[in-house]
Design an enzyme around this catalytic site. Structure first.
Site, PDB file in Angstrom:
ATOM      1  CB  THR A   1      52.408  38.807  -2.081  1.00  9.29           C
ATOM      2  OG1 THR A   1      52.223  39.591  -0.942  1.00  9.29           O
ATOM      3  CG2 THR A   1      53.158  37.455  -1.647  1.00  9.29           C
TER       4      THR A   1
ATOM      5  CB  SER B   1      51.839  39.311  10.051  1.00  5.23           C
ATOM      6  OG  SER B   1      52.863  40.311   9.920  1.00  5.23           O
TER       7      SER B   1
ATOM      8  CB  ALA C   1      44.441  45.466  16.038  1.00  2.89           C
TER       9      ALA C   1
ATOM     10  CB  VAL D   1      37.224  34.686   4.470  1.00  3.71           C
ATOM     11  CG1 VAL D   1      37.959  33.568   3.525  1.00  3.71           C
ATOM     12  CG2 VAL D   1      37.913  35.938   4.293  1.00  3.71           C
TER      13      VAL D   1
ATOM     14  CE1 TYR E   1      50.131  43.027   8.449  1.00  6.09           C
ATOM     15  CE2 TYR E   1      48.187  42.838   7.079  1.00  6.09           C
ATOM     16  CZ  TYR E   1      49.080  42.335   7.662  1.00  6.09           C
ATOM     17  OH  TYR E   1      50.049  41.220   6.976  1.00  6.09           O
TER      18      TYR E   1
ATOM     19  N   GLY F   1      49.849  34.862  -4.576  1.00  3.86           N
ATOM     20  CA  GLY F   1      50.797  35.032  -3.230  1.00  3.86           C
ATOM     21  C   GLY F   1      50.880  33.898  -2.515  1.00  3.86           C
TER      22      GLY F   1
HETATM   23  N1  LIG Z   1      53.318  39.536   1.948  1.00  4.56           N
HETATM   24  C1  LIG Z   1      53.681  39.891   3.004  1.00  4.56           C
HETATM   25  O1  LIG Z   1      54.691  40.770   3.392  1.00  4.56           O
HETATM   26  C2  LIG Z   1      52.859  39.317   4.190  1.00  4.56           C
HETATM   27  C3  LIG Z   1      51.848  38.657   4.214  1.00  4.56           C
HETATM   28  N2  LIG Z   1      51.132  38.072   5.406  1.00  4.56           N
HETATM   29  C4  LIG Z   1      49.779  37.563   5.347  1.00  4.56           C
HETATM   30  O2  LIG Z   1      49.781  36.477   4.108  1.00  4.56           O
HETATM   31  C5  LIG Z   1      48.365  36.333   3.938  1.00  4.56           C
HETATM   32  C6  LIG Z   1      48.330  36.181   2.361  1.00  4.56           C
HETATM   33  O3  LIG Z   1      48.690  37.609   1.911  1.00  4.56           O
HETATM   34  P1  LIG Z   1      49.439  37.668   0.447  1.00  4.56           P
HETATM   35  O4  LIG Z   1      49.680  36.443  -0.313  1.00  4.56           O
HETATM   36  O5  LIG Z   1      50.719  38.506   1.152  1.00  4.56           O
HETATM   37  O6  LIG Z   1      48.504  38.869  -0.144  1.00  4.56           O
HETATM   38  P2  LIG Z   1      47.996  38.822  -1.607  1.00  4.56           P
HETATM   39  O7  LIG Z   1      47.199  40.158  -1.723  1.00  4.56           O
HETATM   40  O8  LIG Z   1      48.924  38.452  -2.747  1.00  4.56           O
HETATM   41  O9  LIG Z   1      47.079  37.582  -1.672  1.00  4.56           O
HETATM   42  C7  LIG Z   1      45.986  37.730  -0.924  1.00  4.56           C
HETATM   43  C8  LIG Z   1      44.884  36.780  -1.258  1.00  4.56           C
HETATM   44  O10 LIG Z   1      43.766  36.773  -0.639  1.00  4.56           O
HETATM   45  C9  LIG Z   1      42.466  37.014  -1.310  1.00  4.56           C
HETATM   46  N3  LIG Z   1      41.437  37.724  -0.406  1.00  4.56           N
HETATM   47  C10 LIG Z   1      41.483  38.970   0.147  1.00  4.56           C
HETATM   48  N4  LIG Z   1      40.404  39.188   0.655  1.00  4.56           N
HETATM   49  C11 LIG Z   1      39.735  38.113   0.773  1.00  4.56           C
HETATM   50  C12 LIG Z   1      38.249  37.745   1.279  1.00  4.56           C
HETATM   51  N5  LIG Z   1      37.482  38.644   1.832  1.00  4.56           N
HETATM   52  N6  LIG Z   1      38.049  36.261   0.977  1.00  4.56           N
HETATM   53  C13 LIG Z   1      38.601  35.616   0.130  1.00  4.56           C
HETATM   54  N7  LIG Z   1      39.778  35.713  -0.271  1.00  4.56           N
HETATM   55  C14 LIG Z   1      40.439  37.064  -0.201  1.00  4.56           C
HETATM   56  C15 LIG Z   1      42.905  37.857  -2.340  1.00  4.56           C
HETATM   57  O11 LIG Z   1      42.051  37.744  -3.366  1.00  4.56           O
HETATM   58  C16 LIG Z   1      44.344  37.508  -2.761  1.00  4.56           C
HETATM   59  O12 LIG Z   1      44.241  36.288  -3.703  1.00  4.56           O
HETATM   60  C17 LIG Z   1      47.660  37.598   4.328  1.00  4.56           C
HETATM   61  O13 LIG Z   1      46.930  37.061   5.531  1.00  4.56           O
HETATM   62  C18 LIG Z   1      48.613  38.606   4.790  1.00  4.56           C
HETATM   63  O14 LIG Z   1      48.292  39.294   5.837  1.00  4.56           O
HETATM   64  C19 LIG Z   1      51.934  38.020   6.550  1.00  4.56           C
HETATM   65  C20 LIG Z   1      53.034  38.553   6.564  1.00  4.56           C
HETATM   66  C21 LIG Z   1      53.705  39.167   5.501  1.00  4.56           C
HETATM   67  C1  LIG Z   2      50.356  47.553   6.093  1.00  2.00           C
HETATM   68  C2  LIG Z   2      50.980  46.387   6.199  1.00  2.00           C
HETATM   69  C3  LIG Z   2      51.137  45.625   4.854  1.00  2.00           C
HETATM   70  C4  LIG Z   2      51.724  44.429   4.810  1.00  2.00           C
HETATM   71  C5  LIG Z   2      52.537  44.121   5.794  1.00  2.00           C
HETATM   72  C6  LIG Z   2      52.598  42.563   5.402  1.00  2.00           C
HETATM   73  O1  LIG Z   2      51.636  41.905   4.942  1.00  2.00           O
HETATM   74  C7  LIG Z   2      53.268  42.269   6.997  1.00  2.00           C
HETATM   75  O2  LIG Z   2      52.570  41.545   7.596  1.00  2.00           O
HETATM   76  C8  LIG Z   2      54.650  42.491   7.093  1.00  2.00           C
HETATM   77  C9  LIG Z   2      55.069  42.429   8.096  1.00  2.00           C
HETATM   78  C10 LIG Z   2      56.402  42.767   8.414  1.00  2.00           C
HETATM   79  C11 LIG Z   2      56.905  43.037   9.629  1.00  2.00           C
HETATM   80  C12 LIG Z   2      58.225  43.296   9.763  1.00  2.00           C
HETATM   81  C13 LIG Z   2      58.838  43.767  10.906  1.00  2.00           C
HETATM   82  C14 LIG Z   2      58.094  44.145  11.964  1.00  2.00           C
HETATM   83  C15 LIG Z   2      58.916  44.657  13.202  1.00  2.00           C
HETATM   84  C16 LIG Z   2      58.452  44.681  14.411  1.00  2.00           C
HETATM   85  O3  LIG Z   2      57.548  45.818  14.524  1.00  2.00           O
HETATM   86  C17 LIG Z   2      57.531  43.763  15.441  1.00  2.00           C
HETATM   87  C18 LIG Z   2      58.145  42.417  15.082  1.00  2.00           C
HETATM   88  C19 LIG Z   2      58.563  41.492  15.865  1.00  2.00           C
HETATM   89  C20 LIG Z   2      58.547  41.651  17.235  1.00  2.00           C
HETATM   90  C21 LIG Z   2      58.800  40.604  17.880  1.00  2.00           C
HETATM   91  C22 LIG Z   2      59.931  40.273  19.018  1.00  2.00           C
HETATM   92  O4  LIG Z   2      60.755  40.930  18.500  1.00  2.00           O
HETATM   93  O5  LIG Z   2      59.421  40.152  20.159  1.00  2.00           O
END
Ligand SMILES: NC(=O)C1=CN([C@@H]2O[C@H](COP(=O)(O)OP(=O)(O)OC[C@H]3O[C@@H](n4cnc5c(N)ncnc54)[C@H](O)[C@@H]3O)[C@@H](O)[C@H]2O)C=CC1
Ligand SMILES: CC/C=C\C[C@H](O)C(=O)/C=C/C=C/C=C\C=C\[C@@H](O)C/C=C\CCC(=O)O
Length: 258
Positions: free
Chosen positions: A188, A138, A153, A65, A151, A16
């Protein structure tokens, strides 16, 4: 190369966003310690990266972590291998409203743990060479994400913690910058949680509206986030900043003044 001689540590690096960040760091000359709880995936990635960059440029360390002992040992191993770590990315994260305590443990406590371990190593007041810590928050760290209150929070916590640490570090003279990335939806595995009843828990009835939010905002390729990460990393004027990465582009978030 922009990052020649630099060494990074990335959590959640096996796939990811974390994998994409690790690869852009390697492409720009850095060495990278890859941390992940997914040992098989991480080991496979390491083999692939060895073929592209040679075995000396990366180190894969299985690490949860949530474990202070594993995380501290991982940083120690990286320092022993590469000499120092001056770029640290707390990326590991999960989305699980059912096991919300685990989400807090990984997404928030894991980021605090990694930031403090990195600061302990980088702090110029205790013999460190300084550095930069970039935490992956995020858009859900900047506003309400319906159906995923915990999430949301955790990500609001990452935003507040990172901003406060930037101010604390600057006032203390630690020589360590703290910044964050706030992406919208990215293609991802984690976004499967959006429609997975087990992950949504008591809010499973909101899977459809959440899917609609995803359609409304669009889903980015991971490269958009890693490109934003590199931009933020290389701009040494940025401290306490949130780089928002959305479909229409990237911009620094303006936090409301109180
Ligand atoms: N994909 C999305 O829409 C968005 C993702 N994010 C953030 O991006 C970051 C990366 O997530 P993604 O790549 O999207 O997801 P993903 O699920 O593809 O990758 C997450 C990685 O973190 C690892 N992981 C999970 N728990 C762990 C732990 N306890 N210790 C060590 N490694 C651990 C997993 O094994 C995986 O390799 C996360 O913090 C997620 O919240 C933020 C905004 C949007
Ligand atoms: C259960 C969630 C699982 C995955 C979500 C993903 O990892 C992630 O973090 C995606 C986030 C996407 C958010 C998209 C839109 C959100 C919109 C509004 O709720 C708040 C966003 C911005 C407000 C900022 C502002 O306008 O001041």
């Amino acid at each position: 190369m922009a990052l020649e001689g630099r060494t990074a540590m990335v959590t959640g690096a096996a796939q990811g966003i974390g994998r994409s960040i690790s690869e852009i760091l390697l492409k720009n000359g850095a060495k990278v310690a890859l941390l992940d709880v997914a040992e098989a995936t991480g080991t496979t990635l390491k083999k692939s990266l060895d073929g592209q960059y040679g075995p000396e440029r990366t180190l894969f360390i299985p690490c949860d972590v949530q474990s202070q002992q594993q995380f501290k040992a991982a940083l120690q191993k990286a320092v022993e291998t590469f000499g120092h770590v001056d770029i640290f990315c707390n990326n590991a994260g999960i989305a699980n409203e059912n096991d919300w305590e685990k989400a807090v443990s990984v997404n928030l406590m894991g980021v605090v743990r990694g930031s403090y371990l990195a600061l302990e190593h980088m702090n110029k007041l205790s013999g460190g060479q300084g550095g930069v810590i970039i935490n992956i928050a995020s858009l859900a760290g900047l506003g309400p994400f319906p159906g995923a209150p915990v999430y949301t929070a955790t990500k609001h916590g990452v935003v507040g913690f990172t901003r406060s640490m930037a101010a604390t570090s600057k006032m203390s003279g630690y020589g360590v910058r703290f910044n964050m990335i706030c992406p919208t939806f990215v293609q991802t595995d984690i976004i499967n949680s959006l429609t997975c009843p087990a992950a949504l828990g008591q809010f499973a009835h909101l899977a459809d509206p959440t899917r609609k939010l995803m359609e409304q905002h669009g889903v980015l390729d991971v490269s958009r986030v890693s490109e934003g990460f590199l931009q933020l990393l290389l701009d040494e004027t940025k401290d306490g900043e949130a780089l928002v990465v959305v479909s229409k582009g990237s911009q620094y978030y303006t936090f409301p003044s109180l």
